[in-house]
Design a protein around this motif. Structure first.
Motif, PDB file in Angstrom:
ATOM      1  N   ALA A 178      77.602  34.778 -74.998  1.00 20.63           N
ATOM      2  CA  ALA A 178      76.798  33.563 -74.843  1.00 20.63           C
ATOM      3  C   ALA A 178      75.318  33.903 -74.745  1.00 20.63           C
ATOM      4  CB  ALA A 178      77.254  32.788 -73.609  1.00 20.63           C
ATOM      5  N   ASP A 179      74.989  34.914 -73.967  1.00 22.65           N
ATOM      6  CA  ASP A 179      73.593  35.318 -73.800  1.00 22.65           C
ATOM      7  C   ASP A 179      73.012  35.779 -75.140  1.00 22.65           C
ATOM      8  OD1 ASP A 179      71.351  35.602 -72.179  1.00 22.65           O
ATOM      9  OD2 ASP A 179      71.762  37.702 -71.740  1.00 22.65           O
ATOM     10  N   ASN A 230      88.578  38.273 -83.978  1.00 23.63           N
ATOM     11  CA  ASN A 230      89.831  38.978 -84.255  1.00 23.63           C
ATOM     12  C   ASN A 230      90.477  39.418 -82.954  1.00 23.63           C
ATOM     13  OD1 ASN A 230      90.833  42.221 -84.865  1.00 23.63           O
ATOM     14  ND2 ASN A 230      91.877  40.540 -85.869  1.00 23.63           N
ATOM     15  N   SER A 231      91.777  39.167 -82.836  1.00 26.77           N
ATOM     16  CA  SER A 231      92.606  39.700 -81.760  1.00 26.77           C
ATOM     17  C   SER A 231      92.026  39.363 -80.384  1.00 26.77           C
ATOM     18  CB  SER A 231      92.758  41.217 -81.953  1.00 26.77           C
ATOM     19  OG  SER A 231      93.837  41.724 -81.229  1.00 26.77           O
ATOM     20  N   GLY A 232      91.653  40.370 -79.582  1.00 29.55           N
ATOM     21  CA  GLY A 232      91.078  40.102 -78.268  1.00 29.55           C
ATOM     22  C   GLY A 232      89.781  39.326 -78.324  1.00 29.55           C
ATOM     23  N   GLY A 233      89.075  39.388 -79.449  1.00 32.11           N
ATOM     24  CA  GLY A 233      87.871  38.588 -79.625  1.00 32.11           C
ATOM     25  C   GLY A 233      88.155  37.098 -79.562  1.00 32.11           C
ATOM     26  N   CYS A 234      89.378  36.710 -79.944  1.00 33.53           N
ATOM     27  CA  CYS A 234      89.768  35.304 -79.844  1.00 33.53           C
ATOM     28  C   CYS A 234      89.809  34.853 -78.383  1.00 33.53           C
ATOM     29  CB  CYS A 234      91.136  35.085 -80.485  1.00 33.53           C
ATOM     30  SG  CYS A 234      91.214  35.510 -82.241  1.00 33.53           S
ATOM     31  N   GLN A 235      90.218  35.755 -77.492  1.00 32.33           N
ATOM     32  CA  GLN A 235      90.235  35.429 -76.066  1.00 32.33           C
ATOM     33  C   GLN A 235      88.822  35.256 -75.531  1.00 32.33           C
ATOM     34  OE1 GLN A 235      93.596  38.708 -75.665  1.00 32.33           O
ATOM     35  NE2 GLN A 235      93.288  37.713 -73.696  1.00 32.33           N
ATOM     36  N   ILE A 236      87.900  36.037 -76.041  1.00 31.28           N
ATOM     37  CA  ILE A 236      86.502  35.924 -75.623  1.00 31.28           C
ATOM     38  C   ILE A 236      85.920  34.589 -76.082  1.00 31.28           C
ATOM     39  CG2 ILE A 236      84.191  36.922 -75.963  1.00 31.28           C
ATOM     40  CD1 ILE A 236      85.709  39.679 -76.203  1.00 31.28           C
ATOM     41  N   VAL A 237      86.236  34.183 -77.307  1.00 29.83           N
ATOM     42  CA  VAL A 237      85.753  32.899 -77.819  1.00 29.83           C
ATOM     43  C   VAL A 237      86.386  31.743 -77.054  1.00 29.83           C
ATOM     44  CG1 VAL A 237      85.767  31.371 -79.831  1.00 29.83           C
ATOM     45  CG2 VAL A 237      85.157  33.787 -80.099  1.00 29.83           C
ATOM     46  N   ALA A 238      87.674  31.838 -76.752  1.00 30.99           N
ATOM     47  CA  ALA A 238      88.334  30.785 -75.976  1.00 30.99           C
ATOM     48  C   ALA A 238      87.709  30.664 -74.589  1.00 30.99           C
ATOM     49  CB  ALA A 238      89.827  31.061 -75.859  1.00 30.99           C
ATOM     50  N   ASP A 239      87.331  31.793 -73.986  1.00 33.76           N
ATOM     51  CA  ASP A 239      86.683  31.752 -72.683  1.00 33.76           C
ATOM     52  C   ASP A 239      85.283  31.146 -72.790  1.00 33.76           C
ATOM     53  OD1 ASP A 239      87.108  32.830 -69.797  1.00 33.76           O
ATOM     54  OD2 ASP A 239      85.065  33.429 -70.303  1.00 33.76           O
ATOM     55  N   LEU A 240      84.602  31.433 -73.881  1.00 33.55           N
ATOM     56  CA  LEU A 240      83.284  30.841 -74.124  1.00 33.55           C
ATOM     57  C   LEU A 240      83.367  29.321 -74.133  1.00 33.55           C
ATOM     58  CD1 LEU A 240      80.298  31.671 -74.936  1.00 33.55           C
ATOM     59  CD2 LEU A 240      81.038  31.368 -77.294  1.00 33.55           C
ATOM     60  N   ALA A 241      84.467  28.797 -74.686  1.00 36.31           N
ATOM     61  CA  ALA A 241      84.647  27.350 -74.747  1.00 36.31           C
ATOM     62  C   ALA A 241      84.747  26.714 -73.364  1.00 36.31           C
ATOM     63  CB  ALA A 241      85.900  27.019 -75.561  1.00 36.31           C
ATOM     64  N   GLU A 279      78.716  24.223 -75.513  1.00 38.42           N
ATOM     65  CA  GLU A 279      77.601  23.778 -76.353  1.00 38.42           C
ATOM     66  C   GLU A 279      77.171  24.837 -77.368  1.00 38.42           C
ATOM     67  OE1 GLU A 279      75.798  26.069 -72.987  1.00 38.42           O
ATOM     68  OE2 GLU A 279      77.425  24.620 -73.205  1.00 38.42           O
ATOM     69  N   LEU A 280      77.629  26.073 -77.200  1.00 41.73           N
ATOM     70  CA  LEU A 280      77.252  27.154 -78.111  1.00 41.73           C
ATOM     71  C   LEU A 280      78.196  27.275 -79.301  1.00 41.73           C
ATOM     72  CD1 LEU A 280      76.374  29.995 -75.552  1.00 41.73           C
ATOM     73  CD2 LEU A 280      74.805  28.444 -76.727  1.00 41.73           C
ATOM     74  N   LEU A 281      79.319  26.579 -79.247  1.00 39.90           N
ATOM     75  CA  LEU A 281      80.351  26.766 -80.257  1.00 39.90           C
ATOM     76  C   LEU A 281      80.097  25.943 -81.516  1.00 39.90           C
ATOM     77  CD1 LEU A 281      83.604  26.698 -78.108  1.00 39.90           C
ATOM     78  CD2 LEU A 281      82.589  28.678 -79.226  1.00 39.90           C
ATOM     79  N   GLY A 282      80.274  26.617 -82.653  1.00 36.43           N
ATOM     80  CA  GLY A 282      80.403  25.936 -83.929  1.00 36.43           C
ATOM     81  C   GLY A 282      81.870  25.982 -84.325  1.00 36.43           C
ATOM     82  N   PRO A 283      82.175  25.817 -85.610  1.00 37.22           N
ATOM     83  CA  PRO A 283      83.561  25.981 -86.065  1.00 37.22           C
ATOM     84  C   PRO A 283      84.052  27.395 -85.745  1.00 37.22           C
ATOM     85  CG  PRO A 283      82.180  25.012 -87.770  1.00 37.22           C
ATOM     86  CD  PRO A 283      81.254  25.479 -86.701  1.00 37.22           C
ATOM     87  N   ARG A 328      86.915  22.526 -78.666  1.00 34.13           N
ATOM     88  CA  ARG A 328      86.988  21.214 -79.301  1.00 34.13           C
ATOM     89  C   ARG A 328      86.336  21.142 -80.679  1.00 34.13           C
ATOM     90  NH1 ARG A 328      89.173  17.766 -75.876  1.00 34.13           N
ATOM     91  NH2 ARG A 328      89.259  18.341 -73.666  1.00 34.13           N
ATOM     92  N   THR A 329      85.813  22.256 -81.175  1.00 35.86           N
ATOM     93  CA  THR A 329      85.249  22.266 -82.521  1.00 35.86           C
ATOM     94  C   THR A 329      86.372  22.524 -83.531  1.00 35.86           C
ATOM     95  OG1 THR A 329      84.746  24.622 -82.289  1.00 35.86           O
ATOM     96  CG2 THR A 329      82.995  23.058 -81.729  1.00 35.86           C
TER      97      THR A 329
END
Length: 255
Positions: free
Chosen positions: A84-85, A100-111, A116-120, A189-190
Protein backbone atom coordinates in the motif's frame (compact mmCIF):
# COMPACT_ATOMS: atom_id res chain seq x y z
CA UNK A 1 17.86 -6.43 -15.00
CA UNK A 2 18.20 -8.42 -18.21
CA UNK A 3 14.95 -8.16 -20.16
CA UNK A 4 13.48 -5.38 -18.04
CA UNK A 5 13.46 -1.79 -19.21
CA UNK A 6 14.07 0.00 -15.93
CA UNK A 7 15.01 -0.57 -12.29
CA UNK A 8 12.91 1.75 -10.13
CA UNK A 9 13.81 2.52 -6.49
CA UNK A 10 11.31 4.23 -4.16
CA UNK A 11 11.44 5.18 -0.51
CA UNK A 12 8.46 3.30 0.89
CA UNK A 13 7.59 1.04 3.81
CA UNK A 14 10.67 2.17 5.73
CA UNK A 15 13.07 0.87 3.10
CA UNK A 16 14.22 1.40 -0.49
CA UNK A 17 11.77 -0.66 -2.51
CA UNK A 18 12.87 -1.95 -5.88
CA UNK A 19 10.55 -2.54 -8.83
CA UNK A 20 11.33 -3.81 -12.30
CA UNK A 21 9.47 -1.93 -15.05
CA UNK A 22 8.68 -2.72 -18.69
CA UNK A 23 6.38 -1.07 -21.22
CA UNK A 24 5.38 2.35 -22.61
CA UNK A 25 5.31 5.19 -20.07
CA UNK A 26 1.86 6.34 -21.21
CA UNK A 27 0.22 2.90 -21.12
CA UNK A 28 -2.13 1.65 -18.37
CA UNK A 29 -0.36 0.46 -15.23
CA UNK A 30 -0.20 -3.22 -14.31
CA UNK A 31 1.37 -4.10 -10.96
CA UNK A 32 2.57 -7.67 -10.31
CA UNK A 33 2.61 -8.99 -6.73
CA UNK A 34 4.93 -11.93 -6.13
CA UNK A 35 4.40 -15.03 -4.04
CA UNK A 36 6.38 -16.76 -1.30
CA UNK A 37 10.12 -16.19 -1.55
CA UNK A 38 9.88 -14.87 -5.10
CA UNK A 39 10.62 -11.50 -6.72
CA UNK A 40 10.14 -9.48 -9.89
CA UNK A 41 12.22 -12.01 -11.83
CA UNK A 42 9.56 -14.65 -12.48
CA UNK A 43 7.13 -12.04 -13.85
CA UNK A 44 9.35 -11.22 -16.86
CA UNK A 45 7.66 -13.67 -19.31
CA UNK A 46 4.26 -12.13 -18.52
CA UNK A 47 5.61 -8.57 -18.62
CA UNK A 48 7.05 -9.14 -22.09
CA UNK A 49 3.64 -10.16 -23.40
CA UNK A 50 1.82 -7.29 -21.72
CA UNK A 51 4.40 -4.58 -22.43
CA UNK A 52 3.19 -3.58 -25.91
CA UNK A 53 0.00 -2.17 -24.34
CA UNK A 54 0.72 -1.91 -20.60
CA UNK A 55 3.29 -0.40 -18.26
CA UNK A 56 4.20 -3.37 -16.09
CA UNK A 57 5.81 -2.84 -12.68
CA UNK A 58 6.87 -5.77 -10.49
CA UNK A 59 7.87 -4.55 -7.01
CA UNK A 60 9.99 -6.63 -4.65
CA UNK A 61 8.33 -6.58 -1.23
CA UNK A 62 10.58 -5.92 1.80
CA UNK A 63 13.03 -8.76 2.35
CA UNK A 64 12.65 -10.21 -1.15
CA UNK A 65 14.48 -9.72 -4.42
CA UNK A 66 16.39 -6.44 -4.42
CA UNK A 67 14.45 -4.79 -1.57
CA UNK A 68 16.05 -4.83 1.90
CA UNK A 69 13.74 -6.04 4.64
CA UNK A 70 13.57 -5.61 8.41
CA UNK A 71 15.37 -8.09 10.66
CA UNK A 72 12.06 -9.69 11.63
CA UNK A 73 10.11 -11.08 8.64
CA UNK A 74 6.85 -9.31 7.88
CA UNK A 75 3.53 -11.11 8.22
CA UNK A 76 0.75 -10.86 5.63
CA UNK A 77 -0.54 -7.57 7.03
CA UNK A 78 2.99 -6.15 7.12
CA UNK A 79 3.57 -7.08 3.49
CA UNK A 80 0.22 -5.66 2.38
CA UNK A 81 0.90 -2.40 4.24
CA UNK A 82 4.26 -2.21 2.47
CA UNK A 83 2.53 -2.72 -0.88
CA UNK A 84 0.00 0.00 0.00
CA UNK A 85 2.78 2.42 0.90
CA UNK A 86 4.55 1.68 -2.39
CA UNK A 87 1.34 2.14 -4.43
CA UNK A 88 0.82 5.54 -2.84
CA UNK A 89 4.45 6.61 -3.18
CA UNK A 90 4.61 5.67 -6.87
CA UNK A 91 1.11 7.00 -7.65
CA UNK A 92 -0.05 3.61 -8.84
CA UNK A 93 -3.27 3.49 -6.84
CA UNK A 94 -6.08 1.78 -8.81
CA UNK A 95 -3.63 0.01 -11.13
CA UNK A 96 -4.59 -3.44 -12.37
CA UNK A 97 -3.03 -5.90 -9.89
CA UNK A 98 -1.79 -9.33 -10.99
CA UNK A 99 -0.89 -11.49 -8.00
CA UNK A 100 0.50 -15.01 -7.89
CA UNK A 101 0.04 -17.58 -5.13
CA UNK A 102 0.86 -15.96 -1.75
CA UNK A 103 0.70 -12.58 -3.48
CA UNK A 104 -3.04 -13.14 -3.78
CA UNK A 105 -3.24 -13.23 0.02
CA UNK A 106 -1.41 -9.92 0.19
CA UNK A 107 -3.85 -8.34 -2.27
CA UNK A 108 -6.84 -9.75 -0.38
CA UNK A 109 -5.45 -8.24 2.83
CA UNK A 110 -4.97 -4.92 1.05
CA UNK A 111 -8.69 -4.96 0.29
CA UNK A 112 -9.40 -5.01 4.03
CA UNK A 113 -7.36 -1.99 5.13
CA UNK A 114 -6.85 0.06 1.94
CA UNK A 115 -9.63 -0.75 -0.55
CA UNK A 116 -9.31 2.70 -2.15
CA UNK A 117 -5.99 1.60 -3.68
CA UNK A 118 -7.43 -1.34 -5.59
CA UNK A 119 -8.08 -1.46 -9.29
CA UNK A 120 -9.14 -4.62 -11.15
CA UNK A 121 -7.43 -7.77 -9.86
CA UNK A 122 -6.20 -11.05 -11.31
CA UNK A 123 -5.66 -13.70 -8.63
CA UNK A 124 -3.34 -16.22 -10.28
CA UNK A 125 -3.35 -19.42 -8.23
CA UNK A 126 -4.71 -17.99 -4.94
CA UNK A 127 -3.47 -19.71 -1.80
CA UNK A 128 -3.93 -21.10 0.82
CA UNK A 129 -6.67 -23.70 0.24
CA UNK A 130 -8.50 -23.68 3.58
CA UNK A 131 -9.12 -27.43 3.22
CA UNK A 132 -5.36 -28.13 3.20
CA UNK A 133 -4.00 -25.59 5.67
CA UNK A 134 -0.92 -27.42 6.90
CA UNK A 135 2.80 -27.35 5.99
CA UNK A 136 2.73 -31.03 5.01
CA UNK A 137 -0.17 -30.58 2.60
CA UNK A 138 1.32 -27.45 1.05
CA UNK A 139 4.85 -28.80 0.58
CA UNK A 140 3.45 -31.98 -0.96
CA UNK A 141 1.38 -29.96 -3.40
CA UNK A 142 4.33 -27.75 -4.31
CA UNK A 143 6.45 -30.80 -5.08
CA UNK A 144 3.67 -32.23 -7.24
CA UNK A 145 3.44 -28.93 -9.13
CA UNK A 146 7.17 -28.70 -9.87
CA UNK A 147 6.94 -31.17 -12.76
CA UNK A 148 4.25 -29.05 -14.44
CA UNK A 149 6.37 -25.89 -14.69
CA UNK A 150 9.03 -24.83 -17.18
CA UNK A 151 12.39 -26.25 -16.11
CA UNK A 152 14.02 -22.81 -15.92
CA UNK A 153 11.58 -21.66 -13.23
CA UNK A 154 13.57 -23.64 -10.67
CA UNK A 155 16.70 -21.66 -11.48
CA UNK A 156 14.89 -18.32 -11.13
CA UNK A 157 13.24 -19.26 -7.85
CA UNK A 158 16.44 -20.75 -6.39
CA UNK A 159 18.12 -17.36 -6.76
CA UNK A 160 15.17 -15.64 -5.11
CA UNK A 161 15.18 -18.10 -2.21
CA UNK A 162 18.89 -17.42 -1.66
CA UNK A 163 18.16 -13.68 -1.63
CA UNK A 164 15.49 -13.88 1.05
CA UNK A 165 17.19 -16.62 3.08
CA UNK A 166 15.73 -19.68 4.81
CA UNK A 167 14.67 -17.89 8.01
CA UNK A 168 12.55 -15.29 6.19
CA UNK A 169 11.18 -17.92 3.81
CA UNK A 170 10.07 -20.22 6.64
CA UNK A 171 8.53 -17.41 8.69
CA UNK A 172 6.61 -16.10 5.67
CA UNK A 173 5.48 -19.63 4.80
CA UNK A 174 4.03 -19.97 8.30
CA UNK A 175 2.29 -16.59 8.10
CA UNK A 176 0.72 -17.50 4.74
CA UNK A 177 -0.58 -20.85 5.99
CA UNK A 178 -2.18 -19.18 9.02
CA UNK A 179 -3.78 -16.41 6.95
CA UNK A 180 -7.56 -16.87 6.42
CA UNK A 181 -7.88 -15.45 2.89
CA UNK A 182 -11.48 -16.69 2.69
CA UNK A 183 -12.52 -14.10 5.30
CA UNK A 184 -10.98 -11.24 3.31
CA UNK A 185 -12.14 -12.00 -0.23
CA UNK A 186 -15.63 -10.43 0.27
CA UNK A 187 -13.85 -7.10 0.86
CA UNK A 188 -12.35 -7.21 -2.65
CA UNK A 189 -15.09 -5.33 -4.49
CA UNK A 190 -13.34 -4.45 -7.76
CA UNK A 191 -13.68 -6.68 -10.86
CA UNK A 192 -11.60 -9.79 -10.24
CA UNK A 193 -10.59 -12.89 -12.19
CA UNK A 194 -9.40 -16.06 -10.48
CA UNK A 195 -6.89 -17.62 -12.89
CA UNK A 196 -5.91 -21.25 -12.51
CA UNK A 197 -3.98 -23.86 -14.47
CA UNK A 198 -6.25 -26.85 -14.99
CA UNK A 199 -3.59 -29.20 -13.56
CA UNK A 200 -2.59 -27.00 -10.60
CA UNK A 201 -2.34 -29.26 -7.51
CA UNK A 202 -1.75 -26.30 -5.16
CA UNK A 203 -5.08 -24.69 -6.10
CA UNK A 204 -7.61 -27.45 -6.85
CA UNK A 205 -10.61 -26.49 -8.96
CA UNK A 206 -13.00 -26.76 -6.01
CA UNK A 207 -10.93 -24.21 -4.06
CA UNK A 208 -10.68 -21.86 -7.06
CA UNK A 209 -14.47 -22.04 -7.41
CA UNK A 210 -14.90 -21.27 -3.72
CA UNK A 211 -12.58 -18.26 -3.99
CA UNK A 212 -14.57 -17.03 -7.00
CA UNK A 213 -17.89 -17.35 -5.16
CA UNK A 214 -16.56 -15.30 -2.26
CA UNK A 215 -15.65 -12.38 -4.53
CA UNK A 216 -18.40 -9.76 -5.01
CA UNK A 217 -17.47 -9.36 -8.70
CA UNK A 218 -15.42 -12.42 -9.61
CA UNK A 219 -15.15 -14.98 -12.37
CA UNK A 220 -12.99 -18.03 -12.92
CA UNK A 221 -10.65 -18.54 -15.89
CA UNK A 222 -8.75 -21.81 -16.37
CA UNK A 223 -5.72 -22.46 -18.59
CA UNK A 224 -5.84 -26.03 -19.96
CA UNK A 225 -2.88 -28.23 -19.11
CA UNK A 226 -1.05 -25.63 -17.00
CA UNK A 227 0.23 -25.73 -13.44
CA UNK A 228 0.43 -23.12 -10.71
CA UNK A 229 2.78 -20.40 -11.97
CA UNK A 230 0.95 -19.10 -15.04
CA UNK A 231 2.96 -15.86 -15.12
CA UNK A 232 6.10 -17.87 -15.92
CA UNK A 233 4.99 -21.13 -17.51
CA UNK A 234 1.87 -19.97 -19.39
CA UNK A 235 2.45 -16.21 -19.84
CA UNK A 236 0.66 -15.85 -23.19
CA UNK A 237 -2.52 -17.37 -21.79
CA UNK A 238 -2.35 -15.28 -18.61
CA UNK A 239 -1.72 -12.13 -20.68
CA UNK A 240 -5.02 -12.77 -22.50
CA UNK A 241 -6.80 -13.02 -19.15
CA UNK A 242 -5.16 -9.84 -17.85
CA UNK A 243 -5.90 -8.07 -21.15
CA UNK A 244 -9.63 -8.59 -20.65
CA UNK A 245 -9.45 -6.18 -17.68
CA UNK A 246 -7.37 -3.50 -19.39
CA UNK A 247 -9.01 -0.39 -20.88
CA UNK A 248 -10.44 -0.71 -24.37
CA UNK A 249 -7.61 1.24 -26.00
CA UNK A 250 -5.27 -1.53 -24.85
CA UNK A 251 -7.03 -4.15 -26.96
CA UNK A 252 -3.70 -5.02 -28.63
CA UNK A 253 -2.73 -7.14 -25.64
CA UNK A 254 -3.10 -10.79 -26.71
CA UNK A 255 -6.52 -12.11 -25.81
Amino acid sequence: MSGWQQAEFTRAAGTRMHAAVLGPADAPDVVCVHGLGCSHRYFLPLARRLAPRARVAAPDLPGFGRTPGPPEPLDVRGLSVALADWLRATRRANALLVANSGGCQIVADLAVHAPELLGPVVLNGPTVDRHARSPLHQIGRQLANSRLERATLGVVIARDYLDCGPRRWLATFRYLIEDPIERKLPHLRTPAIVARGSRDPIVPRAWAQEVTRLLPDGRLAEVPGAGHTLNYSAPHELARIVGSLLPEHSAGVPR
